[in-house]
Design a protein around this motif. Structure first.
Motif, short mmCIF file in Angstrom:
data_model
loop_
_atom_site.label_atom_id
_atom_site.label_comp_id
_atom_site.label_asym_id
_atom_site.label_seq_id
_atom_site.Cartn_x
_atom_site.Cartn_y
_atom_site.Cartn_z
N UNK A 17 0.46 -1.20 0.18
CA UNK A 17 0.33 0.06 0.14
C UNK A 17 0.66 1.25 0.16
N UNK A 18 1.93 0.86 0.77
CA UNK A 18 3.02 2.60 0.60
C UNK A 18 3.31 2.57 0.22
N UNK A 19 3.92 4.35 0.35
CA UNK A 19 5.22 4.84 -1.12
C UNK A 19 5.87 5.76 -0.82
N UNK A 20 7.26 5.81 -0.83
CA UNK A 20 8.33 6.80 -0.18
C UNK A 20 7.04 8.08 -0.57
N UNK A 21 7.73 9.36 0.65
CA UNK A 21 6.94 10.44 0.70
C UNK A 21 6.05 10.45 1.76
N UNK A 22 5.09 9.24 2.04
CA UNK A 22 4.17 9.39 2.58
C UNK A 22 4.12 9.75 3.82
N UNK A 23 2.59 9.76 4.59
CA UNK A 23 2.83 10.48 5.56
C UNK A 23 1.76 9.80 6.81
N UNK A 24 2.30 9.04 7.32
CA UNK A 24 1.86 7.53 8.23
C UNK A 24 1.60 7.73 9.61
N UNK A 25 0.76 6.56 10.52
CA UNK A 25 1.05 6.95 11.79
C UNK A 25 1.42 5.66 12.41
N UNK A 26 1.90 5.27 13.18
CA UNK A 26 2.14 4.39 14.20
C UNK A 26 1.15 4.36 15.19
N UNK A 27 0.35 3.37 15.84
CA UNK A 27 -0.89 4.11 16.65
C UNK A 27 0.10 3.72 18.11
N UNK A 28 0.63 2.21 18.07
CA UNK A 28 1.14 1.86 18.93
C UNK A 28 3.00 1.62 18.89
N UNK A 29 3.76 2.48 19.22
CA UNK A 29 5.11 1.82 19.15
C UNK A 29 5.89 0.82 19.57
N UNK A 30 5.52 0.61 21.27
CA UNK A 30 5.87 -0.70 21.78
C UNK A 30 7.67 -0.42 21.60
N UNK A 31 8.34 -1.50 20.86
CA UNK A 31 9.10 -1.78 21.28
C UNK A 31 9.99 -1.30 19.45
N UNK A 32 9.18 -0.74 19.13
CA UNK A 32 9.48 0.43 17.71
C UNK A 32 9.50 -1.17 16.10
N UNK A 33 9.41 -2.09 16.73
CA UNK A 33 9.33 -3.01 14.82
C UNK A 33 8.28 -1.96 13.70
N UNK A 49 4.76 9.33 12.68
CA UNK A 49 4.87 9.89 14.23
C UNK A 49 3.68 8.80 14.72
N UNK A 50 4.35 7.92 15.90
CA UNK A 50 4.54 6.83 16.69
C UNK A 50 4.22 7.22 17.88
N UNK A 51 3.42 6.79 18.23
CA UNK A 51 2.98 7.22 19.28
C UNK A 51 2.73 6.09 20.82
N UNK A 52 3.18 6.08 22.09
CA UNK A 52 2.69 5.31 22.89
C UNK A 52 3.21 6.03 24.72
N UNK A 53 1.99 5.12 25.01
CA UNK A 53 1.69 5.84 26.64
C UNK A 53 2.93 5.84 27.68
N UNK A 54 3.83 4.38 27.08
CA UNK A 54 4.77 4.23 28.40
C UNK A 54 6.29 5.03 27.69
N UNK A 55 6.71 5.28 28.77
CA UNK A 55 8.44 5.77 28.68
C UNK A 55 9.64 5.32 28.25
N UNK A 56 9.16 3.86 28.59
CA UNK A 56 10.17 2.74 27.98
C UNK A 56 9.82 2.22 26.74
N UNK A 57 8.54 2.62 25.98
CA UNK A 57 8.06 2.06 24.99
C UNK A 57 9.16 3.20 23.77
N UNK A 58 8.87 4.46 24.36
CA UNK A 58 9.24 5.38 23.19
C UNK A 58 10.24 5.10 23.59
N UNK A 59 11.51 5.26 24.72
CA UNK A 59 12.57 4.80 24.27
C UNK A 59 13.35 3.85 23.57
N UNK A 60 13.00 3.06 23.81
CA UNK A 60 13.02 1.48 22.83
C UNK A 60 13.01 1.71 21.25
N UNK A 61 11.48 2.53 20.82
CA UNK A 61 11.65 2.88 20.11
C UNK A 61 12.60 4.15 19.31
#
Ligand code: SAM
Length: 187
Positions: A17-33, A49-61
């Motif tokens: 589905x995706x192509x270079x140049x697009x804007x997308x969201x990762x709604x649950x960053x987790x470990x960043x995979x 733009x990647x979201x997570x409610x937990x600081x360790x998840x943001x750091x891991x990402x």
């Protein structure tokens, strides 16, 4: 030959589905995979733009993005995905939801039906015509079956306005994870 994990299937759907140049969201960053995967798909001219409610998840990402050398095109937001519209401007081309808890961390810090549905509505409002949402819901933890049911009901109530591409699971058991691909038509 075994089936690929549903995380891989979600990546396969997104990759077509995706192509270079697009804007997308990762709604649950987790470990960043998923964040790294999305960053690689949209390239240096795109944005994740990647979201997570937990600081360790943001750091891991952030660590995983740096290792993959793709930090330049990603904003990691330490906030719930239900606040998506405060952080992202339309249009987005895709959003990935990988629900549940952060592996190897507190299994009680899970995604919740009300905020998940709020974020799905926000993603639809931001989405360009034909944009793709994937939702992977796990049902093996407390609260998981209820959340999967809410996502199912949310989709069911919109079958006339959303295009449901596929949903699949490789086990018929009640705990089996569920994956949906949802294509959002023009508003
Ligand atoms: C299964 S993990 C995500 C895995 C991740 N996509 C990856 O590739 O590693 C689910 C994540 O959702 C996060 N989460 C829970 N509630 C959230 C919310 N309201 N908004 C954003 N993330 C949330 C949890 O902290 C957890 O890290």
């Amino acid at each position: 030959m075994g089936f690929p994990p549903l995380t891989t299937v979600a990546h396969q759907w997104m990759a077509t589905h995706l192509s270079p140049g697009q804007q997308v969201v990762d709604a649950t960053a987790g470990n960043g995979h998923d964040t790294v995967f999305l960053a690689q798909q949209v390239g240096t001219s795109g944005h994740v733009t990647a979201f997570d409610v937990q600081a360790p998840a943001c750091a891991a990402t952030r660590r995983r993005l740096a290792s993959a050398n793709v930090s330049d095109r990603v904003t990691v937001v330490h906030a719930g995905h239900e606040t998506m519209r405060n952080h992202v401007e339309a249009p987005i081309h895709a959003a990935m939801f990988n629900l549940g808890y952060l592996p190897r961390h507190d299994h009680t810090r899970i995604t919740h039906p009300d905020t998940t549905v709020a974020a799905l509505n926000a993603a639809c409002a931001l989405m360009t015509e034909g944009g793709l949402i994937t939702v992977l819901a796990y049902r093996g933890h407390d609260g998981g079956p209820e959340e999967a049911q809410r996502v199912h009901d949310w989709i069911d109530a919109r079958v006339d306005t959303l295009r449901i591409l596929q949903s699949r699971t490789y086990s018929a058991g009640p705990d089996a994870p569920l994956l949906w691909g949802i294509q959002v038509p023009a508003a």
